[in-house]
Design a protein around this motif. Structure first.
Motif, short mmCIF file in Angstrom:
data_model
loop_
_atom_site.label_atom_id
_atom_site.label_comp_id
_atom_site.label_asym_id
_atom_site.label_seq_id
_atom_site.Cartn_x
_atom_site.Cartn_y
_atom_site.Cartn_z
N SER A 185 0.74 -1.17 -0.02
CA SER A 185 -0.17 0.06 -0.06
C SER A 185 1.02 1.28 -0.09
CB SER A 185 -0.94 0.14 1.26
OG SER A 185 -0.37 -0.11 2.17
N SER A 186 2.32 1.05 0.57
CA SER A 186 2.95 2.44 0.64
C SER A 186 3.29 2.92 -0.93
CB SER A 186 4.21 2.15 1.49
OG SER A 186 5.05 1.06 0.91
N LYS A 187 3.45 1.76 -1.68
CA LYS A 187 3.71 1.95 -3.24
C LYS A 187 2.85 2.00 -4.09
CE LYS A 187 8.46 0.01 -2.50
NZ LYS A 187 9.51 -0.98 -2.81
N ARG A 188 1.57 1.59 -3.51
CA ARG A 188 0.32 1.38 -4.31
C ARG A 188 0.18 0.49 -5.38
NH1 ARG A 188 -2.56 7.44 -3.81
NH2 ARG A 188 -2.55 7.60 -1.61
N ARG A 189 1.02 -0.66 -5.21
CA ARG A 189 1.09 -1.61 -6.39
C ARG A 189 1.45 -2.86 -5.64
NH1 ARG A 189 6.44 -2.88 -7.41
NH2 ARG A 189 8.02 -1.71 -6.32
N MET A 190 1.22 -3.89 -6.81
CA MET A 190 1.32 -5.32 -6.45
C MET A 190 2.87 -5.40 -6.50
SD MET A 190 -1.29 -6.79 -5.34
CE MET A 190 -0.58 -8.42 -5.15
N VAL A 191 3.24 -6.16 -5.77
CA VAL A 191 4.68 -6.65 -5.60
C VAL A 191 4.89 -8.07 -5.98
CG1 VAL A 191 6.86 -6.81 -4.15
CG2 VAL A 191 5.48 -4.78 -3.91
N ASN A 192 5.77 -8.49 -6.96
CA ASN A 192 5.87 -9.96 -7.04
C ASN A 192 6.68 -10.35 -6.09
OD1 ASN A 192 4.88 -9.11 -10.10
ND2 ASN A 192 4.67 -11.48 -9.81
N ASP A 193 6.35 -11.36 -5.32
CA ASP A 193 7.50 -11.97 -4.29
C ASP A 193 6.95 -13.54 -4.03
OD1 ASP A 193 9.18 -12.26 -2.10
OD2 ASP A 193 8.15 -11.39 -0.73
N PHE A 194 7.72 -14.38 -4.94
CA PHE A 194 7.24 -15.73 -4.68
C PHE A 194 7.14 -16.49 -3.35
CE2 PHE A 194 8.51 -20.34 -5.43
CZ PHE A 194 7.55 -20.75 -5.84
N ALA A 195 5.74 -16.94 -3.10
CA ALA A 195 5.61 -17.49 -1.85
C ALA A 195 5.31 -19.26 -1.89
CB ALA A 195 4.57 -16.91 -0.97
N PRO A 196 6.40 -19.87 -1.55
CA PRO A 196 6.23 -21.14 -1.91
C PRO A 196 5.36 -22.02 -1.13
CG PRO A 196 8.64 -20.78 -0.83
CD PRO A 196 7.84 -19.77 -1.17
N ILE A 197 5.14 -21.35 -0.06
CA ILE A 197 4.22 -22.33 0.98
C ILE A 197 2.68 -22.39 0.69
CG2 ILE A 197 5.52 -21.45 3.02
CD1 ILE A 197 3.46 -19.42 3.54
N TYR A 198 2.25 -21.77 -0.45
CA TYR A 198 0.83 -21.95 -0.58
C TYR A 198 0.73 -23.14 -1.75
CZ TYR A 198 -0.26 -18.25 2.39
OH TYR A 198 -0.30 -17.50 3.77
N PHE A 199 1.61 -24.01 -1.92
CA PHE A 199 1.39 -25.24 -2.43
C PHE A 199 1.65 -26.29 -1.56
CE2 PHE A 199 3.15 -29.01 -4.44
CZ PHE A 199 2.61 -29.10 -5.62
N ASP A 200 0.54 -27.31 -1.35
CA ASP A 200 0.35 -28.22 -0.35
C ASP A 200 0.58 -27.61 1.07
OD1 ASP A 200 0.23 -30.91 0.60
OD2 ASP A 200 2.32 -31.66 -0.01
N THR A 201 -0.24 -26.70 1.34
CA THR A 201 -0.14 -26.12 2.65
C THR A 201 -0.77 -27.18 3.64
OG1 THR A 201 -0.53 -24.04 1.49
CG2 THR A 201 -0.82 -24.06 3.88
N ASP A 202 -0.31 -27.17 4.71
CA ASP A 202 -0.98 -27.79 5.79
C ASP A 202 -2.30 -27.34 6.25
OD1 ASP A 202 -1.85 -28.78 8.48
OD2 ASP A 202 0.31 -28.92 9.30
N PRO A 203 -3.29 -28.44 5.91
CA PRO A 203 -4.75 -27.96 6.26
C PRO A 203 -4.91 -27.23 7.40
CG PRO A 203 -4.62 -30.01 5.28
CD PRO A 203 -3.08 -29.71 5.59
N ASP A 204 -3.97 -27.67 8.48
CA ASP A 204 -4.35 -26.90 9.80
C ASP A 204 -4.10 -25.18 9.99
OD1 ASP A 204 -5.20 -29.23 11.10
OD2 ASP A 204 -3.15 -29.35 12.04
N TYR A 205 -3.15 -24.94 8.97
CA TYR A 205 -2.71 -23.74 8.79
C TYR A 205 -3.58 -22.95 7.40
CZ TYR A 205 1.56 -24.11 11.54
OH TYR A 205 2.47 -24.40 12.57
N PHE A 206 -4.02 -23.74 6.68
CA PHE A 206 -4.35 -23.25 5.32
C PHE A 206 -6.05 -22.62 5.85
CE2 PHE A 206 -6.85 -23.16 1.32
CZ PHE A 206 -5.99 -22.86 0.38
N PHE A 207 -6.77 -23.39 6.90
CA PHE A 207 -8.06 -23.17 7.11
C PHE A 207 -8.10 -21.99 8.11
CE2 PHE A 207 -8.56 -27.29 4.66
CZ PHE A 207 -9.26 -26.58 3.66
N GLN A 208 -6.86 -21.79 8.57
CA GLN A 208 -7.01 -20.54 9.51
C GLN A 208 -6.92 -19.10 8.59
OE1 GLN A 208 -4.38 -20.35 13.13
NE2 GLN A 208 -3.72 -22.44 12.55
N LYS A 209 -6.81 -19.27 7.48
CA LYS A 209 -6.86 -18.11 6.46
C LYS A 209 -7.85 -18.32 5.12
CE LYS A 209 -2.80 -16.06 5.80
NZ LYS A 209 -3.01 -14.91 6.55
#
Length: 326
Positions: A185-209
């Motif tokens: 929001s400070s730059k008012r734009r999307m930033v590409n920053d690869f996050a590997p954790i949202y592939f095969d995420t542990d359901p216990d964590y995934f369903f908290q979000k």
């Protein structure tokens, strides 16, 4: 980075993607996909390349995730000003399904060629490429939890979408939209920053979000109250397996001067661990003890603590709670 800057980013980013290390088993897949062209002539050409380079279902599913996350940007302008829902008429069920497929194909091609999309485009493209590589994949629609104000809200809404893909006999969770980056929001734009954790995420964590519109996952009912009233966790929480052991709720109802016990997994007394008070000043945790692989400590809630309390590990947010003074 100063504490003031950390706080500013925390309060205003829709979601924060910080990664300390890639899961080791996916390093080689990601490195190969990074060398792929940023553009292919067709989705069929990309699928053929993936099938040529990878043989296992898991590696193919990961390669699709990585290529989309590396090359397709979140279309924030479309998120702010979504196009009108496109309706159509039909006289038979077959005609209805054909027109739905046409709309889906259009969504896939737009995401692939323009390399911009919102979550519907990301998930449709992922499902399409999965099908071309012989994988079974579905799209799940539901709610997402990304902001402080999401803690303790009264109801869910359908504002997000993600995928599940079948690997062997196991369905795994995939959110490639969140894998590609975040909004600064400070730059008012999307930033590409690869996050590997949202592939095969542990359901216990995934369903908290995430919370599916169906309220179920693979036939099992999920707790809507746990989703709505749970604490807000961040990427670093998932990466470091920092499970919140205590308290059970993200809503902390306390009287002035009352102590509350916290326990968080995989944090030690030697870590730089603290929270910010109402004046954005860091308060180090100094009464902690290590217990069964977790850090247990108490916080006294008084007028120095604001409406929310967020704990930090170094410069990264671990977990946030909403404070309700009685």
């Amino acid at each position: 980075m100063t504490i003031k800057k950390i706080t500013f980013l925390f309060l205003f980013l829709s979601f924060i993607f910080l990664h300390s290390a890639y899961p080791q088993k996916y390093n080689d897949v990601d490195k190969i996909v990074l060398k792929y062209p940023k553009r292919f002539n067709s989705t069929e050409d990309l699928a053929k390349r993936i099938q040529k380079d990878f043989t296992s279902e898991e590696d193919k599913a990961r390669a699709i995730y990585s290529w989309i996350a590396f090359n397709v940007k979140y279309d924030y302008a479309s998120f702010l000003n979504p196009p009108r829902t496109q309706g159509f008429s039909y006289s038979t069920e077959a005609e209805k399904q054909r027109k739905i497929q046409q709309l889906n194909d259009k969504l896939v091609q737009k995401a692939f060629t323009a390399q911009k999309a919102v979550c519907e485009g990301f998930t449709a493209l992922y499902q399409h490429l999965a099908g071309l590589t012989g994988l079974k994949c579905e799209i799940i629609k539901g709610d997402s939890k990304t902001r402080l104000d999401d803690i303790g809200r009264k109801d869910t809404s359908s504002n997000h979408a993600w995928n599940i893909v079948l690997i062997g006999k196991k369905w795994i969770l995939v959110d490639v939209t969140w894998g590609q980056g975040y909004y600064d929001s400070s730059k008012r734009r999307m930033v590409n920053d690869f996050a590997p954790i949202y592939f095969d995420t542990d359901p216990d964590y995934f369903f908290q979000k995430h919370f599916p519109d169906s309220g179920t996952y693979l036939g099992q009912k999920l707790s809507k109250d746990d989703f709505l009233n749970g604490p807000l966790i961040y990427n670093i929480t998932i990466e470091g397996d920092h499970k919140i052991m205590e308290p059970n709720s993200g809503l902390i109802e306390v009287k002035n001067g009352e102590n509350v016990t916290f326990r968080i997994k995989n944090i030690s007394k030697t870590d730089q661990f603290f929270y910010l008070n109402k004046k954005n000043q860091p308060v180090r945790i100094d009464n902690a003890k290590e217990r069964k692989g977790s850090l247990e400590f108490q916080v006294t809630f008084d007028k120095n603590i604001g409406q929310f309390i967020t704990f930090y590990l170094g410069e990264s947010s671990i977990v946030s709670f909403k404070v309700i003074m009685k």
